[in-house]
Structure formats: C-alpha cells, structure tokens
Design a protein around this motif. Structure first.
Motif, PDB file in Angstrom:
ATOM      1  N   PRO A 382       0.996  -1.212   0.013  1.00 14.31           N
ATOM      2  CA  PRO A 382      -0.213  -0.121   0.043  1.00 14.31           C
ATOM      3  C   PRO A 382       0.924   1.273  -0.213  1.00 14.31           C
ATOM      4  CG  PRO A 382      -0.763  -1.579   1.625  1.00 14.31           C
ATOM      5  CD  PRO A 382       0.501  -1.918   1.222  1.00 14.31           C
ATOM      6  N   ASP A 383       0.452   2.327  -0.826  1.00 12.20           N
ATOM      7  CA  ASP A 383       1.103   3.585  -0.542  1.00 12.20           C
ATOM      8  C   ASP A 383       0.337   4.335   0.076  1.00 12.20           C
ATOM      9  OD1 ASP A 383       2.894   2.915  -2.774  1.00 12.20           O
ATOM     10  OD2 ASP A 383       1.826   3.731  -4.397  1.00 12.20           O
ATOM     11  N   ASN A 384       0.920   5.379   0.371  1.00 10.50           N
ATOM     12  CA  ASN A 384       0.593   6.647   1.309  1.00 10.50           C
ATOM     13  C   ASN A 384       0.306   6.109   2.810  1.00 10.50           C
ATOM     14  OD1 ASN A 384       0.516   8.197  -1.070  1.00 10.50           O
ATOM     15  ND2 ASN A 384      -1.702   7.917  -1.542  1.00 10.50           N
ATOM     16  N   ALA A 385       1.342   5.489   3.208  1.00 11.05           N
ATOM     17  CA  ALA A 385       1.117   5.029   4.554  1.00 11.05           C
ATOM     18  C   ALA A 385       2.625   4.888   5.065  1.00 11.05           C
ATOM     19  CB  ALA A 385       0.823   3.532   4.422  1.00 11.05           C
ATOM     20  N   ALA A 386       2.883   4.640   6.234  1.00  7.27           N
ATOM     21  CA  ALA A 386       4.185   4.328   7.163  1.00  7.27           C
ATOM     22  C   ALA A 386       4.698   3.010   6.602  1.00  7.27           C
ATOM     23  CB  ALA A 386       4.143   4.710   8.307  1.00  7.27           C
ATOM     24  N   ILE A 387       5.905   2.940   6.272  1.00  2.22           N
ATOM     25  CA  ILE A 387       6.714   1.832   6.036  1.00  2.22           C
ATOM     26  C   ILE A 387       7.776   1.439   6.858  1.00  2.22           C
ATOM     27  CG2 ILE A 387       7.834   0.397   3.972  1.00  2.22           C
ATOM     28  CD1 ILE A 387       4.884   0.925   3.389  1.00  2.22           C
ATOM     29  N   SER A 388       7.741   0.435   7.762  1.00  2.00           N
ATOM     30  CA  SER A 388       8.803   0.030   8.214  1.00  2.00           C
ATOM     31  C   SER A 388       9.597  -1.226   7.704  1.00  2.00           C
ATOM     32  CB  SER A 388       8.320  -0.129   9.757  1.00  2.00           C
ATOM     33  OG  SER A 388       8.009   1.193  10.264  1.00  2.00           O
ATOM     34  N   MET A 389      11.125  -1.377   7.584  1.00  2.00           N
ATOM     35  CA  MET A 389      11.517  -2.490   7.425  1.00  2.00           C
ATOM     36  C   MET A 389      11.845  -3.469   8.504  1.00  2.00           C
ATOM     37  SD  MET A 389      12.093  -2.343   4.152  1.00  2.00           S
ATOM     38  CE  MET A 389      11.571  -1.179   3.004  1.00  2.00           C
ATOM     39  N   VAL A 390      10.983  -4.207   9.089  1.00  2.00           N
ATOM     40  CA  VAL A 390      10.865  -4.916  10.379  1.00  2.00           C
ATOM     41  C   VAL A 390      12.229  -5.880  10.277  1.00  2.00           C
ATOM     42  CG1 VAL A 390       9.627  -6.782  11.924  1.00  2.00           C
ATOM     43  CG2 VAL A 390       8.423  -4.799  10.507  1.00  2.00           C
ATOM     44  N   SER A 391      12.377  -6.752   9.391  1.00  2.00           N
ATOM     45  CA  SER A 391      13.468  -7.890   9.429  1.00  2.00           C
ATOM     46  C   SER A 391      13.943  -7.884   8.156  1.00  2.00           C
ATOM     47  CB  SER A 391      13.037  -9.003  10.245  1.00  2.00           C
ATOM     48  OG  SER A 391      14.081  -9.948  10.249  1.00  2.00           O
ATOM     49  N   SER A 392      15.350  -8.127   8.002  1.00  2.00           N
ATOM     50  CA  SER A 392      15.601  -8.817   6.551  1.00  2.00           C
ATOM     51  C   SER A 392      16.697  -9.922   7.033  1.00  2.00           C
ATOM     52  CB  SER A 392      16.282  -7.705   5.650  1.00  2.00           C
ATOM     53  OG  SER A 392      17.466  -7.060   6.357  1.00  2.00           O
ATOM     54  N   ASP A 393      17.169 -10.598   5.736  1.00  3.00           N
ATOM     55  CA  ASP A 393      18.156 -11.724   6.307  1.00  3.00           C
ATOM     56  C   ASP A 393      18.982 -11.682   4.890  1.00  3.00           C
ATOM     57  OD1 ASP A 393      19.376 -14.099   6.637  1.00  3.00           O
ATOM     58  OD2 ASP A 393      17.651 -15.444   6.171  1.00  3.00           O
ATOM     59  N   ARG A 394      20.357 -11.621   5.569  1.00  2.00           N
ATOM     60  CA  ARG A 394      21.562 -11.503   4.437  1.00  2.00           C
ATOM     61  C   ARG A 394      21.552 -12.967   3.706  1.00  2.00           C
ATOM     62  NH1 ARG A 394      25.748 -14.795   5.759  1.00  2.00           N
ATOM     63  NH2 ARG A 394      25.809 -15.649   7.759  1.00  2.00           N
TER      64      ARG A 394
END
Length: 699
Positions: A382-394
C-alpha cells in the motif's frame, strides 16, 4: 479557562529578549539539588509531587476506564509478534499480562505464518528477573553473523541505556557457561569472529566522553578476561561516541566498521583489517546501513563529489567500496520533497530495500545492482502509509515489512526481494471504531513563508465551529521524521470520543531530507517553534478548533518543543503535556548525555548560541503570573539519556511562581513511558485524563 484577551496582551513575543530571563539564568540555580537524582531529598520531593498529582488524576472517575482500555490494547494477545530472522528461524520478544518483562522465543518461518504459531521459549525474562532479584528490561540481541547460533543478549536495569551483555546459546537455550560477559556500561559490542568481539565500553578512567559514551574500542577474545582486551581504535575524549559494527552480506563478505562520532551528525568511518584500521572515504555527515556484494551502503547527508567522480546530492543512498578501489555508486537520489530514513533501509541476499517518502507519504522500493547500474522498482505494498523494514536476512531474499497509517491498523507483509513480490501475512485487529473518521493533509504557512505540512484525523462530519477538542504533536529535531502511524490508544481514548488528532511535520525533522533538518539547527531553531505555532493557527483559521480546545504534547526534544511553545505562545493552547523533556538549555550540556547534542542545539561556550537560549530556554523564561494553562510534566527516574532533572526543576520553578501544573515521575522506564506494558499504560491513562479534563470536560 483562560480569558483570551488577557492572554493575548500578556503573551511573550518569540523574538523578545526578556531581561528577566537573563537575570534568572545568570543567578544561582535554587533547584540544582534536584540534579542529584537519587538523593533522599530529591526522591522525597518526587514522592510528594507524585502524591499530589496522582490524587488529582487517579481520582478522576475516567481514570480506571482509560487505564483498563490502554492496558487491554497494550497487552492484547492478537497483536502482531514482530519477527527477527536469526539462523533461518523467526525470533520475537513478547510481553503481555502474564509475561511483564517478556519472553524471548523462536519458531520456524512456516509456523510463524500461522494464526497461532507454536513458539519455543529461549529466555523467560520474568523468571530471570525473579531469580536474580533484578528488574531486567530487554535491550536486544546481537547474533554471531556466520552461524547465528550464539547471541549477545543485552539486559538493562529498569530501562536505562546502560546494559549488561551475556553470551546466549540458541541450541541449548541457556547462557554460555564461561562465555562472553560484559558488565554494566553504556556500550556497543559486535562480533568480529565466533571467538572475538569488538567492543566500545567503559574500560576505566579516561575512556568515556563528556557525553557519557565510550571512545575506546578493544578486541575481546574468548576465554580471556576483559582486562586483557587489546585496543583496536581510540577516538577523542571530546567526541560524542565511538561505535563498532560488523556487517556481513549474502556472499560471505564481512566488514567491521567503526564510526567515530565527532558530533551527533558528523563522523569519521574506518574499517578494521588484519593490518589495522584504514579510513573509508565518505562525507562526515553519513550513516552506514548495511553491506551487499562487498559494498557498504551509506546514506550521505550532505552534497558530495567523490574524488574523480560525479556530484551526489544530500540524502542519497550510495554503495561504497570500503577499500576505496572503485567509485561510489548512487543507489537512489531523492527529489526535493522526498526523503529516505536510514533506519528504514534493509539488505537481503541480493537486494536493498528502503522506505521512500514523498511529501510524508511512504512507499517501499527495491534496488538491485546490475552491470549497468542500480535498478529500482516499487514493491506492491500500500502507498501513502508508513513503511517499516521490520526484518531482513542476508542469507535469503525474504524480508518482513510493516505498513500502517492513522486509520489502517498495522499489517505485516512478507517480501520476496528476488521476485519483487509481497504478500500480507498478518493484520492487527482494529483497536477503535474508525467508521466516519478521515485523515487529511493540509499545509500551514510559517512566519517566514515556508509551507509546513500536517496530518489531521477527525470525524468526517466535524463541525467547523472551532469547538473540536484537538490533540497536536510534533518532534522537530535530529532529522527524525513523524510519519503516519496507527495508535490504538489515541483512537480509543480520543478519536472515538469526538476528538481530532494532528501530527505536524515541522522543520528540524527529516521529512524532506537533510535540508529540512538543518534549517532549524542551533541559533536557527526559532523556525521550528514558529512552524508549530503556524500549524496551531492554521487549525483555528480553518475553524477546526480553538485555544480552549487545543492540547499539545511531545517527548524528549519534543518535550523541549512543548516547553518553548508554552513560554512563547500560551494563548494558543488549553493544555500542554511535556514528556521526558529537555527544558534547562543553559545547563543541558552538563546533564546526562546532554553534551552529545551540541550539534543540534549549540553550546553555551558560543556567545551567539548562548544568547539564543537565554531568550528561548523554557526553564529560564518562565514568568510569575503569566497566563499559562495548567501543564502536565512527566518523566522517569531511570532515564539516563535526558535524565529526570530538567523536568523536576521546571516543575519546582512553576511551583515557586504559583503557576498551575501537575508532575509525575515513574521510578522506572528509561527514556520512555515505563519499563513494561503496565507502567506505560498507567502513564498513557494519566495523560489522557489530563487532556479530557482540560479539553473535553469543559464548555
């Protein structure tokens, strides 16, 4: 309520230089004894002030319901357990009514996607606290990046920034006997190898900066005492801090990077090699966020022309060869109304993900390094919202991203960065009735003509008669952006009752990149306070609310903002809540970690900067008999970042001057509202009672 004509006549001018302020500031401080945080005299004062204010707020018939609602939302078992990817598994720290301190637990990715995952407990912090007679607060875990089977668990006493760190084995679910243990300190520790750490901490006399942070980095080897640690890097005593971090990418490259914080916003970066340390050629105003394909990812916060290269604009994401053998590569350069938050940049096995904001409206983007340069695409979220990168994995291309807005409860999406796809896997249930509510974005015009955006959430049928009780907040500092966020307690305790909620994106923040922040640094700071007042005036010009119905709140630097607004523009507000604040700006450098913020506020050693704060510091500019609204001031004893003393002294001076105020100090919680969910719900309920009494329970 206040008589507006009298208030208008007595209001302080933002540009005045009150003679009284200089006189007060330059005389002996009668409340300096409150700076001795744990002295019996100071704690007796806190106990008396708490008793007086709690007798008012907790006795209100609305308090019990507010507390019950706030606690129910905080402890709800159907909220999303936010994931942390460790060794191919999903970990989470969970708190609820039974687990007050929290459970650190783990499950498989497939199990995690179920509505009711089967979790395995790694560490029970409630049991540990009871066994060790401590008030342990989770401060995070850093896992050895190669095998990701052992982690350094950080635990804080009551929520302080200072912590202890102990090595924990995920397989045995226990602390490692004879493993790494680092005693209490403000510290940053990172794995170098499975058998060595790189640590910046208090190594003894002469190793901590004036800000109270470490500037000496040492290598700690397994089995050796801390006293045997060997020095790797040394900053300077007048630095803010020195922080080591280890980055590992999907191809197995690893880089140990040390950031020497010269000021809060300027740093030098070096890499640790077998031969020693070597500098990394990036601007001082930069932030390192990850490693991919052997390239370090930086956000540069000043215009930069690398040696022999092309100009790079401030706010850009850049891939840098740490050895300096290849030219920097621009990943993304934001436009004039765009920004990227360095904290919301994630690196997967082969891609970089980032939240990009355009006029404070976010979207998620994917960046891929190719032979012809970095390619970008928009992820289907969804656009026009707050986006948070919660977790990523190398080690994979799976990432987890949260999406929320003022009326959209937080949802969790699983991203396949390789395919550029995303699916929603979890959704927080609504915590308040949003039917009939809308969110709009307006622009206010500040004193110097700058357009300042703000969001307002309100009932669609809100009467434009200036009668809507309205809460307004902002931060305005440290390049921190206030983006749309779903708040169950604000919705339940305020919006459902007919109130409106406003978030002002004033200068000093990062909503429009580094320039928006730097516009309000040091002696230029008055524009921040003018921006906030301009939004308040715009709300009234639109006949949304009125001074009797407008309440404001903010914490930390936002608490300073509230203090300044109270002093400069009391005629605009009917209620002011000042949270964990800075307020005595003539002494802030000498209190807690205050010396670290000279890059933001300036120093009293500079005559021009001192002159600015002489006329602006809230503690020095309170006036006896001025028509301030009753003010709520709250803080925590355990806050070792800003500290409780500025809030204490401000309240004491208000009492001396016969000004109306309420004061509450939680004895735990660090730089926040409490050490656990119950304490946080208590603080929220007290504040909401205050606002209801001031703004809704009056005609």
């Amino acid at each position: 309520m206040r008589r507006l004509a009298l208030v208008a006549a007595l209001a302080l001018s933002a540009n005045a230089y009150p003679a009284q302020a200089q006189a007060v500031a330059e005389t002996a401080d009668p409340y300096i004894w409150l700076e001795d945080i744990y002295s019996p005299r100071a704690m007796a004062w806190v106990e008396a002030e708490n008793a007086r204010s709690l007798a008012v707020l907790k006795a209100d018939p609305q308090f019990a319901g507010f507390y019950a609602d706030a606690l129910k939302i905080a402890e709800a078992t159907d909220r999303i357990a936010m994931p942390r990817q460790i060794g191919g598994q999903i970990a989470n720290l969970w708190q609820d009514g039974t687990h007050v301190h929290g459970l650190w637990r783990i499950t498989s990715p497939a199990e995690y996607e179920k509505a009711e995952p089967a979790w395995q407990t790694l560490l029970d912090l409630d049991a540990l606290s009871a066994a060790e007679k401590a008030n342990w607060v989770w401060a995070g875990a850093d896992c050895e990046p190669t095998a990701e089977r052992r982690c350094l668990v950080a635990l804080s006493d009551g929520g302080e920034d200072a912590n202890i760190q102990r090595e924990f084995d995920l397989a045995t679910r226990s602390f490692v006997s004879g493993g790494f243990t680092l005693p209490k300190s403000k510290q940053w520790v990172s794995w170098e190898t499975p058998d060595s750490l790189i640590a910046a901490r208090d190594w003894g006399a002469g190793t901590m900066t004036a800000s109270g942070y470490p500037f000496v980095v040492k290598r700690v080897k397994r089995g050796a005492p801390l006293e045997a640690a060997s020095e790797v890097f040394r900053g300077k005593p007048d630095d803010v801090f020195v922080i080591p971090r280890t980055f590992t990418d999907g191809a197995g490259h690893s880089e140990v990077v040390i950031m020497r914080g010269i000021t809060f916003f300027e740093a030098e970066f070096v890499r640790v090699t077998p031969q020693g340390t070597t500098p990394i050629a990036v601007p001082r105003k930069s932030t390192v966020t990850g490693l991919t394909q052997g390239r370090l990812i930086f956000q540069v916060n000043e215009d930069w022309t690398p040696a022999g290269g092309q100009p790079i604009s401030a706010g850009s994401l850049v891939a840098v060869d740490p050895a300096g053998k290849a030219a920097p590569e621009v990943i993304f350069a934001p436009g004039p109304r765009q920004s990227v938050d360095a904290d919301e940049v994630a690196v997967t096995q082969g891609h970089v993900l980032a939240a990009v904001y355009d006029n404070v409206r976010g979207r998620a983007m994917r960046f891929t390094r190719t032979a012809s340069g970095w390619q970008q695409s928009v992820l289907p979220l969804p656009d026009n919202a707050a986006i948070s990168m919660v977790s990523s994995d190398r080690a994979s291309n799976t990432a987890y991203v949260s999406v929320q807005s003022y009326l959209l409860p937080t949802a969790l999406w699983k991203v396949d960065a390789a395919a550029g796809t995303a699916i929603q896997i979890k959704q927080t249930p609504a915590r308040f009735a949003a039917d009939g509510l809308v969110t709009e974005q307006f622009m206010a015009t500040s004193k110097d003509g700058t357009k300042v955006p703000y969001f307002i959430t309100h009932r669609a049928d809100m009467p434009l008669t200036g009668t809507t009780p309205t809460l307004m907040t902002a931060y305005g500092g440290f390049q921190i952006s206030y983006t749309p966020a779903y708040s169950g307690v604000t919705g339940k305790l305020w919006l459902e009752r007919g109130g409106a909620y406003v978030v002002a994106n004033i200068r000093g923040g990062g909503e429009f990149g580094p320039a928006w922040h730097e516009a309000g640094l040091k002696t230029k700071r008055q524009v921040i306070y003018d921006d906030f007042a301009a939004v308040a005036e715009d709300l009234m010009a639109r006949k949304i609310t009125s001074p009797q119905k407008l309440g404001i709140y903010g914490g930390s630097n936002g608490g300073l903002l509230m203090g300044v607004e109270l002093i400069q523009r009391p005629e605009l507000f009917g209620a002011v809540s000042i949270q964990i604040p800075l307020l005595d700006m003539l002494r802030y450098e000498k209190l807690s970690a205050g010396a670290s913020w000279v890059g933001e506020y300036g120093t009293m050693a500079n005559p021009d900067e001192k002159a600015f704060w002489l006329k602006t510091s809230p503690y020095s500019n309170l006036k006896p008999g001025a028509p301030y609204p009753e003010t709520l001031i709250w803080t925590t004893t355990k806050d070792d970042r800003v500290g409780p003393v500025q809030a204490r002294k401000f309240a004491a001076r208000m009492k001396e001057y016969g000004l109306p105020y309420l004061y509450y100090e939680s004895t735990a919680g660090g730089h926040g509202a409490g050490a656990n969910l119950k304490e946080k719900a208590m603080t929220i309920a007290l504040e909401m009672v205050y606002f209801q009494r001031r703004l809704m329970d009056t005609k």
